[in-house]
Write a protein that holds these residues in place. Structure first.
Motif, PDB file in Angstrom:
ATOM      1  N   ASP A 245      42.031  29.055  37.070  1.00 20.75           N
ATOM      2  CA  ASP A 245      40.802  28.790  36.323  1.00 20.75           C
ATOM      3  C   ASP A 245      40.469  30.027  35.477  1.00 20.75           C
ATOM      4  N   VAL A 246      41.074  30.997  35.387  1.00 21.33           N
ATOM      5  CA  VAL A 246      40.793  32.214  34.273  1.00 21.33           C
ATOM      6  C   VAL A 246      41.876  32.050  33.275  1.00 21.33           C
ATOM      7  N   GLY A 247      42.984  31.504  33.498  1.00 22.54           N
ATOM      8  CA  GLY A 247      43.848  31.267  32.211  1.00 22.54           C
ATOM      9  C   GLY A 247      44.536  32.397  31.689  1.00 22.54           C
ATOM     10  N   LEU A 248      45.184  33.240  32.607  1.00 23.15           N
ATOM     11  CA  LEU A 248      45.718  34.062  32.127  1.00 23.15           C
ATOM     12  C   LEU A 248      47.022  33.861  31.327  1.00 23.15           C
ATOM     13  N   SER A 249      47.734  34.764  30.605  1.00 20.86           N
ATOM     14  CA  SER A 249      48.877  34.447  29.851  1.00 20.86           C
ATOM     15  C   SER A 249      49.960  34.135  30.781  1.00 20.86           C
ATOM     16  N   PRO A 250      50.998  33.589  30.591  1.00 20.32           N
ATOM     17  CA  PRO A 250      51.979  33.235  31.568  1.00 20.32           C
ATOM     18  C   PRO A 250      52.729  34.649  32.240  1.00 20.32           C
ATOM     19  N   GLU A 251      52.804  35.471  31.609  1.00 14.79           N
ATOM     20  CA  GLU A 251      53.196  36.777  31.980  1.00 14.79           C
ATOM     21  C   GLU A 251      52.419  37.400  32.930  1.00 14.79           C
ATOM     22  N   GLN A 252      51.111  37.455  32.439  1.00 17.59           N
ATOM     23  CA  GLN A 252      50.049  38.334  33.276  1.00 17.59           C
ATOM     24  C   GLN A 252      49.987  37.362  34.483  1.00 17.59           C
ATOM     25  N   ASP A 253      49.907  35.929  34.559  1.00 15.71           N
ATOM     26  CA  ASP A 253      49.790  35.150  35.592  1.00 15.71           C
ATOM     27  C   ASP A 253      50.806  35.410  36.713  1.00 15.71           C
ATOM     28  N   ALA A 254      52.166  35.408  36.287  1.00 17.43           N
ATOM     29  CA  ALA A 254      53.257  35.650  36.979  1.00 17.43           C
ATOM     30  C   ALA A 254      53.141  37.110  37.669  1.00 17.43           C
ATOM     31  N   GLN A 255      52.716  38.207  37.064  1.00 16.35           N
ATOM     32  CA  GLN A 255      52.516  39.425  37.660  1.00 16.35           C
ATOM     33  C   GLN A 255      51.543  39.425  38.634  1.00 16.35           C
TER      34      GLN A 255
ATOM     35  N   TRP B 205      45.258  30.612  52.163  1.00 13.62           N
ATOM     36  CA  TRP B 205      44.816  31.588  51.282  1.00 13.62           C
ATOM     37  C   TRP B 205      45.294  31.460  49.858  1.00 13.62           C
ATOM     38  N   LEU B 206      46.574  31.280  50.154  1.00 16.30           N
ATOM     39  CA  LEU B 206      47.460  31.312  48.877  1.00 16.30           C
ATOM     40  C   LEU B 206      47.114  30.233  47.792  1.00 16.30           C
ATOM     41  N   ARG B 207      46.717  28.974  48.328  1.00 14.64           N
ATOM     42  CA  ARG B 207      45.962  27.712  47.697  1.00 14.64           C
ATOM     43  C   ARG B 207      44.611  28.116  46.882  1.00 14.64           C
ATOM     44  N   HIS B 208      43.966  28.723  47.544  1.00 15.35           N
ATOM     45  CA  HIS B 208      42.588  29.069  47.008  1.00 15.35           C
ATOM     46  C   HIS B 208      42.751  30.085  45.872  1.00 15.35           C
ATOM     47  N   PHE B 209      43.716  31.032  46.240  1.00 12.72           N
ATOM     48  CA  PHE B 209      43.946  32.206  45.130  1.00 12.72           C
ATOM     49  C   PHE B 209      44.505  31.552  43.986  1.00 12.72           C
ATOM     50  N   ARG B 210      45.493  30.475  44.294  1.00 11.38           N
ATOM     51  CA  ARG B 210      46.170  30.021  43.124  1.00 11.38           C
ATOM     52  C   ARG B 210      45.220  29.162  42.183  1.00 11.38           C
ATOM     53  N   ALA B 211      44.311  28.622  42.717  1.00 12.55           N
ATOM     54  CA  ALA B 211      43.102  27.786  42.110  1.00 12.55           C
ATOM     55  C   ALA B 211      42.633  28.903  41.235  1.00 12.55           C
ATOM     56  N   ALA B 212      42.338  29.960  41.911  1.00 13.40           N
ATOM     57  CA  ALA B 212      41.450  30.975  41.100  1.00 13.40           C
ATOM     58  C   ALA B 212      41.820  31.423  39.921  1.00 13.40           C
ATOM     59  N   LEU B 213      43.427  31.837  39.962  1.00 13.91           N
ATOM     60  CA  LEU B 213      44.167  32.230  38.896  1.00 13.91           C
ATOM     61  C   LEU B 213      44.336  31.073  37.668  1.00 13.91           C
TER      62      LEU B 213
ATOM     63  N   THR C 297      45.734  49.650  31.150  1.00 20.20           N
ATOM     64  CA  THR C 297      46.420  49.220  32.300  1.00 20.20           C
ATOM     65  C   THR C 297      46.353  47.623  32.363  1.00 20.20           C
ATOM     66  N   PHE C 298      46.906  47.330  33.458  1.00 23.25           N
ATOM     67  CA  PHE C 298      46.997  45.739  33.494  1.00 23.25           C
ATOM     68  C   PHE C 298      45.481  45.099  33.952  1.00 23.25           C
ATOM     69  N   TYR C 299      44.583  46.050  34.410  1.00 23.72           N
ATOM     70  CA  TYR C 299      43.006  45.390  34.467  1.00 23.72           C
ATOM     71  C   TYR C 299      42.545  45.372  33.148  1.00 23.72           C
ATOM     72  N   ASP C 300      42.880  46.074  32.327  1.00 29.18           N
ATOM     73  CA  ASP C 300      42.548  46.086  30.874  1.00 29.18           C
ATOM     74  C   ASP C 300      43.195  44.947  30.108  1.00 29.18           C
ATOM     75  N   GLU C 301      44.365  44.678  30.323  1.00 25.98           N
ATOM     76  CA  GLU C 301      45.053  43.661  29.770  1.00 25.98           C
ATOM     77  C   GLU C 301      44.580  42.255  30.074  1.00 25.98           C
ATOM     78  N   ILE C 302      44.073  42.060  31.180  1.00 23.12           N
ATOM     79  CA  ILE C 302      43.598  40.867  31.820  1.00 23.12           C
ATOM     80  C   ILE C 302      42.172  40.561  31.345  1.00 23.12           C
ATOM     81  N   GLY C 303      41.299  41.642  30.770  1.00 20.46           N
ATOM     82  CA  GLY C 303      39.945  41.133  31.019  1.00 20.46           C
ATOM     83  C   GLY C 303      39.164  42.086  31.418  1.00 20.46           C
ATOM     84  N   GLY C 304      39.603  43.166  32.374  1.00 15.76           N
ATOM     85  CA  GLY C 304      38.567  43.712  33.153  1.00 15.76           C
ATOM     86  C   GLY C 304      37.868  43.186  34.180  1.00 15.76           C
ATOM     87  N   TYR C 305      36.663  43.770  34.504  1.00 12.48           N
ATOM     88  CA  TYR C 305      36.037  43.411  35.537  1.00 12.48           C
ATOM     89  C   TYR C 305      35.582  41.977  35.552  1.00 12.48           C
ATOM     90  N   GLU C 306      35.168  41.419  34.466  1.00 18.46           N
ATOM     91  CA  GLU C 306      34.865  40.010  34.241  1.00 18.46           C
ATOM     92  C   GLU C 306      35.892  39.218  34.615  1.00 18.46           C
TER      93      GLU C 306
END
Length: 131
Positions: A97-107, A87-95, A3-12
Motif C-alpha cells: 500500500d505504501v509503494g516503497l522503491s523496490p530496494e526499500q521494499d526489499a530491505q 502476519w506476513l500476509r497482512h504486513f505484505r499488504a501494508a508494504l 537513516t532508512f527511516y528518513d529515506e522511506i518518508g519517516g513517521y508518516e
C-alpha cells in the motif's frame, strides 16, 4: 546522516504501514486472538513506535518501554508457523500500500521475514517448529 527511516518518508510512512497492517489483523480471527485488548490501538501504537525506532527514527519506544525483548513479550502467545503466515500476509499488504522503491521494499521485507520467523515459538497442532 540519513537513516532508512528518513529515506522511506519517516513517521508518516511507518504510520501508514502499521495502520494498514492492523486493519488486516482486526479481521483475522487467528491473529485477533493474540491481542487481548478490546481496542487494537495500544498494540498499534507500540508496534509503530518500535518500527520507527528500529529504522532510525526517535527512540520513544525504548524510552517508554525499555529494551524491545520481542520474544519475551510475545512468549505468552502461541506464535505458530500458520500465525506467522497470516502476519506476513497482512504486513505484505501494508508494504504494498505504501509503494516503497523496490530496494526499500526489499530491505523492509527482509527484516520482516526474519523477525516473523524469530517470533515463532509453537508448532501448529501436531507439528514441529523448524528453523
Amino acid at each position: 546522516m540519513t537513516t532508512f527511516y528518513d529515506e522511506i518518508g519517516g513517521y508518516e510512512t511507518i504510520r501508514r504501514i502499521v495502520a494498514r497492517f492492523y486493519e488486516g489483523v482486526a479481521t483475522d480471527d487467528l491473529l485477533r486472538e493474540m491481542y487481548p485488548e478490546e481496542d487494537l490501538g495500544p498494540a498499534e501504537e507500540r508496534f509503530r513506535m518500535f518500527l520507527v525506532q528500529y529504522w532510525g527514527g526517535p527512540t520513544t519506544y525504548s524510552e517508554q518501554r525499555g529494551h524491545p525483548r520481542l520474544r519475551m513479550r510475545h512468549a505468552p502467545y502461541a506464535v505458530t508457523p500458520t500465525a506467522k503466515q497470516h502476519w506476513l500476509r497482512h504486513f505484505r499488504a501494508a508494504l504494498d500500500d505504501v509503494g516503497l522503491s523496490p530496494e526499500q521494499d526489499a530491505q523492509f521485507w527482509d527484516y520482516i521475514l526474519h523477525a516473523a520467523q524469530f517470533m515463532v515459538n509453537s508448532p501448529d497442532e501436531g507439528g514441529v517448529v523448524l528453523p
